[in-house]
Design a protein around this motif. Sequence first.
Motif, mmCIF file in Angstrom:
data_model
loop_
_atom_site.group_PDB
_atom_site.id
_atom_site.type_symbol
_atom_site.label_atom_id
_atom_site.label_comp_id
_atom_site.label_asym_id
_atom_site.label_seq_id
_atom_site.Cartn_x
_atom_site.Cartn_y
_atom_site.Cartn_z
ATOM 1 N N ILE A 30 43.895 134.516 -21.616
ATOM 2 C CA ILE A 30 44.507 135.767 -21.234
ATOM 3 C C ILE A 30 46.117 135.396 -20.699
ATOM 4 O O ILE A 30 47.015 136.174 -21.057
ATOM 5 N N CYS A 31 46.138 134.298 -19.903
ATOM 6 C CA CYS A 31 47.437 133.918 -19.633
ATOM 7 C C CYS A 31 48.434 133.465 -20.998
ATOM 8 O O CYS A 31 49.564 134.280 -20.937
ATOM 9 N N ARG A 32 47.934 132.925 -21.871
ATOM 10 C CA ARG A 32 48.684 132.557 -23.121
ATOM 11 C C ARG A 32 49.006 133.745 -23.774
ATOM 12 O O ARG A 32 49.976 133.985 -24.175
ATOM 13 N N THR A 33 47.994 134.640 -23.997
ATOM 14 C CA THR A 33 48.241 135.749 -24.664
ATOM 15 C C THR A 33 49.526 136.849 -24.096
ATOM 16 O O THR A 33 50.305 137.279 -24.740
ATOM 17 N N PHE A 34 49.234 136.846 -22.603
ATOM 18 C CA PHE A 34 50.405 137.647 -22.050
ATOM 19 C C PHE A 34 51.769 136.893 -22.380
ATOM 20 O O PHE A 34 52.595 137.615 -22.379
ATOM 21 N N ALA A 35 51.650 135.512 -22.176
ATOM 22 C CA ALA A 35 53.060 134.803 -22.411
ATOM 23 C C ALA A 35 53.367 135.255 -23.724
ATOM 24 O O ALA A 35 54.929 135.408 -24.120
ATOM 25 N N GLU A 36 52.633 135.000 -24.753
ATOM 26 C CA GLU A 36 52.771 135.318 -26.208
ATOM 27 C C GLU A 36 53.690 136.552 -26.113
ATOM 28 O O GLU A 36 54.568 136.797 -27.262
ATOM 29 N N GLN A 37 53.226 137.647 -25.487
ATOM 30 C CA GLN A 37 53.502 138.925 -25.451
ATOM 31 C C GLN A 37 54.741 139.289 -24.741
ATOM 32 O O GLN A 37 55.087 140.392 -24.502
ATOM 33 N N GLY A 38 55.330 138.368 -24.147
ATOM 34 C CA GLY A 38 56.426 138.485 -23.131
ATOM 35 C C GLY A 38 56.332 138.956 -21.706
ATOM 36 O O GLY A 38 57.251 139.559 -21.244
ATOM 37 N N MET A 39 54.962 139.081 -21.400
ATOM 38 C CA MET A 39 54.343 139.639 -20.002
ATOM 39 C C MET A 39 54.825 138.948 -18.993
ATOM 40 O O MET A 39 54.920 137.525 -19.019
ATOM 41 N N GLU A 53 49.052 122.614 -16.120
ATOM 42 C CA GLU A 53 48.881 122.855 -17.281
ATOM 43 C C GLU A 53 49.501 124.305 -17.577
ATOM 44 O O GLU A 53 50.126 124.366 -18.695
ATOM 45 N N TYR A 54 49.497 125.180 -16.751
ATOM 46 C CA TYR A 54 49.782 126.732 -17.033
ATOM 47 C C TYR A 54 51.481 126.819 -16.442
ATOM 48 O O TYR A 54 51.825 128.008 -16.787
ATOM 49 N N SER A 55 51.940 125.732 -15.853
ATOM 50 C CA SER A 55 53.369 126.108 -15.342
ATOM 51 C C SER A 55 54.381 126.401 -16.233
ATOM 52 O O SER A 55 55.342 127.073 -15.763
ATOM 53 N N ALA A 56 54.221 125.919 -17.364
ATOM 54 C CA ALA A 56 55.208 126.139 -18.263
ATOM 55 C C ALA A 56 54.750 127.277 -19.369
ATOM 56 O O ALA A 56 55.391 127.707 -20.179
ATOM 57 N N ILE A 57 53.629 127.919 -19.122
ATOM 58 C CA ILE A 57 53.370 129.062 -20.062
ATOM 59 C C ILE A 57 53.379 130.262 -19.232
ATOM 60 O O ILE A 57 53.927 131.244 -19.427
ATOM 61 N N ALA A 58 52.793 130.449 -17.896
ATOM 62 C CA ALA A 58 52.903 131.645 -16.936
ATOM 63 C C ALA A 58 54.112 131.828 -16.533
ATOM 64 O O ALA A 58 55.013 130.624 -16.186
ATOM 65 N N SER A 59 54.665 132.972 -15.879
ATOM 66 C CA SER A 59 55.815 133.332 -15.268
ATOM 67 C C SER A 59 55.906 132.312 -14.068
ATOM 68 O O SER A 59 57.030 131.797 -13.482
#
Length: 231
Positions: A30-39, A53-59
């Motif tokens: 879910i996090c990756r998809t939000f990030a891909e969609q610019g959320m 791991e997600y520090s560079a992916i999530a806001s």
Amino acid sequence: MESLFCITVGGINVKKEFAVIGLGRFGGSICRTFAEQGMEVMAIDNNEDRVNEYSAIASHAVVGDSTDEKVLKSLGIRNFDHVIVAIGDNIQASILTTIILKELGVKNITVKAQNDYHEKVLLKIGADHVVHPERDMGRRIANNMISNSVLDYLELSDEHSIVEIVASEKIDGHSIINLDIRAKYGINIVAIKRSNEIIVSPQANEIIHEKDILIVIGADADINRFEKKVL
């Protein structure tokens, strides 16, 4: 959080913020998809390695115990429009987190259920939506949350999907040929749901009405472009 993502639906700006609690396979997707969609999305987990791991992916990525009310309060969790509880095998933590989120006044809560009994408990304590990872892919859930105009989403491949989109006032009264959807956006309207009627393979001269549900098929990028420019 001060950073907000703003989408336009029917000419009205809608601001949304998301938080994902639990960064296992489901929450991570879910996090990756939000990030891909610019959320804008905050990722929360009690495992520091996962958060890193997600520090560079999530806001924003935060190490925290979601069963601690003080922690969730400090993160301003009640200000988020939608919180996804994607905690793994710890059913007790999932339930307690959901209870705390409800008590703090979170507007929309989606929770991952381990089984049917878990789902019943979650619904009784106030979860707005309950999903089963084996039935609902994280990517599908994320896309449904992103836009008020998208009702359902079925991934056909990494780049193509079938999506149900609510027609806005902007295209009310226009025919399919008048909108020139296939030529301009590279997508096809395969059916239209109108009240209790379903129009399969609508003709080019079919008139679209506000609140019609358009079932479209095409590349994700083209569908997103159609939604942003026409709806």
